[in-house]
Design an enzyme around this catalytic site. Sequence first.
Site, PDB file in Angstrom:
ATOM      1  N   ASP A 196       0.720  -1.294  -0.001  1.00 14.63           N
ATOM      2  CA  ASP A 196       0.047   0.065   0.075  1.00 14.63           C
ATOM      3  C   ASP A 196       0.837   1.151   0.145  1.00 14.63           C
ATOM      4  O   ASP A 196       0.364   2.566   0.104  1.00 14.63           O
ATOM      5  CB  ASP A 196      -0.925   0.061   1.151  1.00 14.63           C
ATOM      6  CG  ASP A 196      -0.265   0.110   2.546  1.00 14.63           C
ATOM      7  OD1 ASP A 196       0.846  -0.184   2.662  1.00 14.63           O
ATOM      8  OD2 ASP A 196      -0.812   0.227   3.577  1.00 14.63           O
ATOM      9  N   GLY A 197       2.197   0.928  -0.103  1.00 13.24           N
ATOM     10  CA  GLY A 197       3.003   2.254  -0.129  1.00 13.24           C
ATOM     11  C   GLY A 197       3.627   2.660   1.103  1.00 13.24           C
ATOM     12  O   GLY A 197       4.644   3.731   1.142  1.00 13.24           O
TER      13      GLY A 197
ATOM     14  N   ARG B 150      10.525  26.016  -2.546  1.00 14.39           N
ATOM     15  CA  ARG B 150       9.992  27.285  -3.539  1.00 14.39           C
ATOM     16  C   ARG B 150       8.957  27.784  -2.736  1.00 14.39           C
ATOM     17  O   ARG B 150       8.257  28.752  -3.325  1.00 14.39           O
ATOM     18  CB  ARG B 150       9.724  26.908  -4.756  1.00 14.39           C
ATOM     19  CG  ARG B 150      10.989  26.811  -5.681  1.00 14.39           C
ATOM     20  CD  ARG B 150      10.971  26.025  -7.096  1.00 14.39           C
ATOM     21  NE  ARG B 150      10.980  24.604  -6.856  1.00 14.39           N
ATOM     22  CZ  ARG B 150      10.855  23.845  -7.989  1.00 14.39           C
ATOM     23  NH1 ARG B 150      10.683  24.502  -9.206  1.00 14.39           N
ATOM     24  NH2 ARG B 150      10.728  22.455  -7.780  1.00 14.39           N
TER      25      ARG B 150
ATOM     26  N   LYS C  59      12.183  39.146 -16.244  1.00 10.42           N
ATOM     27  CA  LYS C  59      11.263  38.139 -16.766  1.00 10.42           C
ATOM     28  C   LYS C  59      10.024  38.264 -15.728  1.00 10.42           C
ATOM     29  O   LYS C  59       9.974  39.028 -14.651  1.00 10.42           O
ATOM     30  CB  LYS C  59      11.760  36.819 -16.376  1.00 10.42           C
ATOM     31  CG  LYS C  59      11.829  36.345 -15.165  1.00 10.42           C
ATOM     32  CD  LYS C  59      12.225  34.978 -15.118  1.00 10.42           C
ATOM     33  CE  LYS C  59      12.069  34.366 -13.641  1.00 10.42           C
ATOM     34  NZ  LYS C  59      12.392  32.876 -13.453  1.00 10.42           N
TER      35      LYS C  59
ATOM     36  N   ASP D 212      21.979  29.934 -11.623  1.00 17.04           N
ATOM     37  CA  ASP D 212      20.746  29.575 -10.767  1.00 17.04           C
ATOM     38  C   ASP D 212      20.833  28.486  -9.867  1.00 17.04           C
ATOM     39  O   ASP D 212      21.684  27.692  -9.906  1.00 17.04           O
ATOM     40  CB  ASP D 212      19.573  29.466 -11.743  1.00 17.04           C
ATOM     41  CG  ASP D 212      18.239  29.923 -11.186  1.00 17.04           C
ATOM     42  OD1 ASP D 212      18.148  30.481 -10.222  1.00 17.04           O
ATOM     43  OD2 ASP D 212      17.423  29.815 -11.918  1.00 17.04           O
TER      44      ASP D 212
ATOM     45  N   SER E  21      11.664  22.913 -15.249  1.00 13.75           N
ATOM     46  CA  SER E  21      11.061  22.597 -16.623  1.00 13.75           C
ATOM     47  C   SER E  21      12.310  23.290 -17.690  1.00 13.75           C
ATOM     48  O   SER E  21      11.996  22.816 -18.670  1.00 13.75           O
ATOM     49  CB  SER E  21       9.802  23.578 -16.883  1.00 13.75           C
ATOM     50  OG  SER E  21       9.898  24.861 -16.838  1.00 13.75           O
ATOM     51  N   GLY E  22      13.066  24.155 -17.468  1.00 14.73           N
ATOM     52  CA  GLY E  22      14.031  24.346 -18.416  1.00 14.73           C
ATOM     53  C   GLY E  22      13.563  25.845 -19.042  1.00 14.73           C
ATOM     54  O   GLY E  22      14.294  26.188 -19.936  1.00 14.73           O
TER      55      GLY E  22
ATOM     56  N   THR F   1      12.729  29.018 -18.264  1.00 12.82           N
ATOM     57  CA  THR F   1      13.346  30.043 -17.934  1.00 12.82           C
ATOM     58  C   THR F   1      14.875  30.098 -18.622  1.00 12.82           C
ATOM     59  O   THR F   1      15.191  31.207 -19.498  1.00 12.82           O
ATOM     60  CB  THR F   1      13.643  30.329 -16.406  1.00 12.82           C
ATOM     61  OG1 THR F   1      12.416  30.217 -15.858  1.00 12.82           O
ATOM     62  CG2 THR F   1      14.382  31.621 -16.098  1.00 12.82           C
TER      63      THR F   1
END
Length: 310
Positions: A34-35, A93, A190, A216, A221-222, A224
Amino acid sequence: MKLVSGTSNKVLAKAIGDHIDAPLTECEIERFADGEIFVRIGENIRGEDIFLIQSTSKPANDHLMELLICMDALARASANRITAVIPYFGYARQDRKTGGRTPITAKLVANLVAEAGAHRVLTLDLHAGQIQGFFDIPTDNLFVTPVFEDDLLRNYDTSELMIVSPDVGGVVRARSLASRLGADIAIVDKRRPKPGQSEVMNIIGDVEGRRCIIFDDIVDSGGTLCNAAAKLKEHGAISVAAYVTHGVLSGKAVERIAKSELSELVMTDSIAVDETVIKAPNIRMISIAPLLGEAIRRIANEESVSKLFD
């Protein structure tokens, strides 16, 4: 002193152990159907100074729970002191309220780590420096700047370099690296129309004829990095590379970076990567095992960690 590793980044944990000549302590981590996570420490650790190495990377919730359960097992096995070594601190974040009725999840995770039994935290390049203050236990936030500085000195003529911050919030980070190299800095102006998307509005600084290094802490997601690289090229940059501490690389990030204007993306091994990253033509890895290993050795010997960056 003993090193214990979770499952998020066994390769990095072993490299740290090799660097300080400390083999990993036997630790059995299983998942039920069940994890649910089960942990058993396979050696006597009573009275020991334990360093538990676990990034809370994807899947973030599983790796976070694994970290907490490992610490509970260590505390119940009578470890003298537990240092949570979290090379990549997930949820960083979410360090402030971004609107009404939203959480500050980084603070919640800090509370969980302390309550689970950690006496100290060792991490790398927190997304926001104030997260250190979220912990009510001693927290060392290491900086990858010296590691990247050495690599840049080996591979570039510093007289041509321009260190670029991908946003206004990263200016302090970029200035730190630029001052060590004697280079100038530029800033990418930006905006984010919505979460996960970025749009480059302008470049602050003259980048014409320069070799630009975007510095950075996280590449997700790449978008930026790729958008910034294209804009820098439009403004006359000779080449654009990126040096990033944590390679989250979600979705089609690797494919996006491979097709971008970036000559290379240099990342640390704070997060374990798969074969697509290893085979990517313009992604290169640098190990932070020596940096983390030396910090662990200094903490164990009650020596100064800040002197690593003098």
